[in-house]
Enzyme design. Structure first.
Site, short mmCIF file in Angstrom:
data_model
loop_
_atom_site.label_atom_id
_atom_site.label_comp_id
_atom_site.label_asym_id
_atom_site.label_seq_id
_atom_site.Cartn_x
_atom_site.Cartn_y
_atom_site.Cartn_z
N TYR A 22 -58.61 16.41 8.17
CA TYR A 22 -58.04 15.51 7.15
C TYR A 22 -56.68 16.03 6.68
CZ TYR A 22 -57.63 12.96 2.72
OH TYR A 22 -57.18 12.17 1.68
N LYS B 220 -52.95 14.18 7.03
CA LYS B 220 -52.08 13.77 5.92
C LYS B 220 -50.70 14.41 6.04
CE LYS B 220 -54.89 10.88 4.00
NZ LYS B 220 -54.58 9.46 3.93
N1 LIG Z 1 -59.83 10.02 -3.52
C1 LIG Z 1 -58.94 11.00 -3.48
O1 LIG Z 1 -59.07 12.00 -4.19
C2 LIG Z 1 -57.77 10.93 -2.58
C3 LIG Z 1 -56.79 11.93 -2.69
C4 LIG Z 1 -55.68 11.88 -1.87
C5 LIG Z 1 -55.52 10.86 -0.96
N2 LIG Z 1 -56.48 9.90 -0.85
C6 LIG Z 1 -56.27 8.84 0.12
O2 LIG Z 1 -56.29 7.58 -0.51
C7 LIG Z 1 -56.76 6.58 0.37
C8 LIG Z 1 -57.94 5.82 -0.26
O3 LIG Z 1 -58.96 6.76 -0.54
P1 LIG Z 1 -60.25 6.44 -1.42
O4 LIG Z 1 -60.55 7.65 -2.19
O5 LIG Z 1 -60.08 5.14 -2.11
O6 LIG Z 1 -61.34 6.35 -0.28
P2 LIG Z 1 -62.44 5.25 0.05
O7 LIG Z 1 -63.28 5.86 1.13
O8 LIG Z 1 -63.10 4.79 -1.18
O9 LIG Z 1 -61.55 4.06 0.64
C9 LIG Z 1 -61.00 4.10 1.92
C10 LIG Z 1 -61.07 2.70 2.50
O10 LIG Z 1 -60.51 2.72 3.82
C11 LIG Z 1 -61.30 1.85 4.63
N3 LIG Z 1 -61.16 2.17 6.05
C12 LIG Z 1 -61.58 3.28 6.70
N4 LIG Z 1 -61.33 3.16 8.02
C13 LIG Z 1 -60.73 1.97 8.22
C14 LIG Z 1 -60.24 1.28 9.35
N5 LIG Z 1 -60.31 1.81 10.58
N6 LIG Z 1 -59.69 0.06 9.17
C15 LIG Z 1 -59.62 -0.51 7.95
N7 LIG Z 1 -60.08 0.10 6.83
C16 LIG Z 1 -60.63 1.32 6.96
C17 LIG Z 1 -62.72 2.11 4.14
O11 LIG Z 1 -63.60 1.08 4.54
C18 LIG Z 1 -62.51 2.20 2.65
O12 LIG Z 1 -62.66 0.96 2.01
C19 LIG Z 1 -57.15 7.33 1.67
O13 LIG Z 1 -56.08 7.26 2.59
C20 LIG Z 1 -57.34 8.75 1.19
O14 LIG Z 1 -57.16 9.68 2.21
C21 LIG Z 1 -57.59 9.91 -1.65
#
Ligand SMILES: NC(=O)c1ccc[n+]([C@@H]2O[C@H](COP(=O)([O-])OP(=O)(O)OC[C@H]3O[C@@H](n4cnc5c(N)ncnc54)[C@H](O)[C@@H]3O)[C@@H](O)[C@H]2O)c1
Length: 313
Positions: A215, A219
């Site tokens: 991961y 990123k």
């Molecule tokens: N939650 C955190 O602390 C955090 C921190 C830094 C970055 N992020 C990033 O923010 C973004 C959203 O994260 P989140 O916490 O809401 O996670 P989440 O798992 O709740 O949401 C991610 C979404 O991406 C969708 N997804 C996954 N694979 C896919 C594909 N092949 N095609 C279409 N959709 C797809 C999933 O179905 C899900 O709805 C991600 O890129 C994550 O890496 C999150």
């Protein structure tokens, strides 16, 4: 005529979507082909408040089926922009009325909110879905938030290669497909769009207590992809690309990590300068900033929103 006193088409306070598309035309270019600096800066011609407006535009949010993507979709609708959520989930999450809240915000502001099932790694489907969104939503597709992503915690020494490759396929190749689809869409229509790629503070630091090498590497790749694409597509098409790098935000993604390793919360809180973890809504303001003319002279940059986490060792 004073160049800054001219009124180029996209600077007027208007609800007409055609007015919001950047179009610095040949009438503003100097004989050497360069643009007068003040003339090409939206901030030199618009009120500060209107710089943040998304009126007349549609923003596509990948990963818009739940979590951060849904919070951003609601925020965009509340800012007066139409929103199209794209996700691999068959239905948007609505357990606590999240999707209903997005629809309600859109209705209140007279804009559209739609949901589209699509896998971001499938280039053909992405092109079809963008075209479908253009046909059905209200407002010019001028923004894309590349938010879809997956996380996995596995010690690196035992990391199964198919798991590693899956993370790269979705977080890196899928982000690239999203960027490429957006740029093609905008190039073909002469739209100077803004792409916001959701990266992570984990693209810059190794999170203490987390075994998430795939991961974190994915990123870091998104950060570099942003810079590389910005230098290709800025000069050629006027497309802007920036990353938004969140810290720890409470969503299903982080809940899964905490379920596996509950003591992580204490480790995370030790780095929380503002004494709390983030909420998805903490990312709304920075996203609207990056999508709108408020950030018109920003591209190839990263905006880190982490409650100060990475500022201290
Ligand atoms: N939650 C955190 O602390 C955090 C921190 C830094 C970055 N992020 C990033 O923010 C973004 C959203 O994260 P989140 O916490 O809401 O996670 P989440 O798992 O709740 O949401 C991610 C979404 O991406 C969708 N997804 C996954 N694979 C896919 C594909 N092949 N095609 C279409 N959709 C797809 C999933 O179905 C899900 O709805 C991600 O890129 C994550 O890496 C999150």
């Amino acid at each position: 005529m004073n160049p800054s006193s001219r009124a180029p088409p996209h600077t007027q306070d208007t609800q007409d979507s055609s007015m919001l598309v950047h179009d610095v035309g040949s009438d503003t270019a100097l004989p050497n082909g360069h643009l007068p600096e003040r003339d090409s800066a939206p901030a030199a011609r618009s009120s500060a408040a209107s710089l943040f407006s998304l009126a007349g535009t549609t923003t596509i949010v990948t990963g818009g089926g739940r979590g951060i993507g849904q919070a951003l979709a609601k925020g965009i609708a509340e800012t007066g922009g139409s929103v199209a959520c794209l996700d691999i989930l068959a239905e948007p999450s609505n357990g606590e009325g999240e999707w209903d809240a997005i629809k309600k915000a859109a209705a209140k502001h007279g804009v559209t909110a739609s949901y589209h099932v699509c896998d971001i790694t499938n280039e053909e489907r992405m092109l079809e879905t963008f075209a479908e969104i253009e046909r059905t939503s209200k407002g010019v597709v001028r923004g894309v938030v590349a938010g879809a992503g997956v996380q996995q915690m596995v010690p690196a020494i035992d990391y199964p290669m198919d798991g590693f490759r899956r993370i790269m396929e979705i977080n890196v190749a899928g982000a690239f497909v999203t960027a490429k689809t957006s740029a093609k869409f905008w190039r073909d229509r002469g739209i100077k769009g803004s792409l916001v790629m959701i990266a992570s503070m984990s693209g810059e630091i190794a999170n203490r207590g987390l075994t998430c090498t795939a991961y974190n590497s994915s990123k870091a790749a998104v950060h570099q992809m942003c810079r590389s694409l910005a230098q290709e597509w800025g000069p050629d098409y006027g497309v802007r690309i920036n990353t938004l790098s969140p810290g720890y935000i409470r969503t299903a993604m982080t809940d899964a990590l905490l379920k596996e390793k509950p003591d992580l919360e204490e480790t995370w809180m030790r780095g929380a300068m503002l004494q709390r973890l983030g909420a998805p809504e903490d990312l709304v303001g920075p996203t609207v900033f990056l999508l709108s003319d408020a950030s018109a002279w920003m591209t190839g940059s990263d905006v880190r929103v982490d409650g100060g986490h990475t500022a201290s060792a």
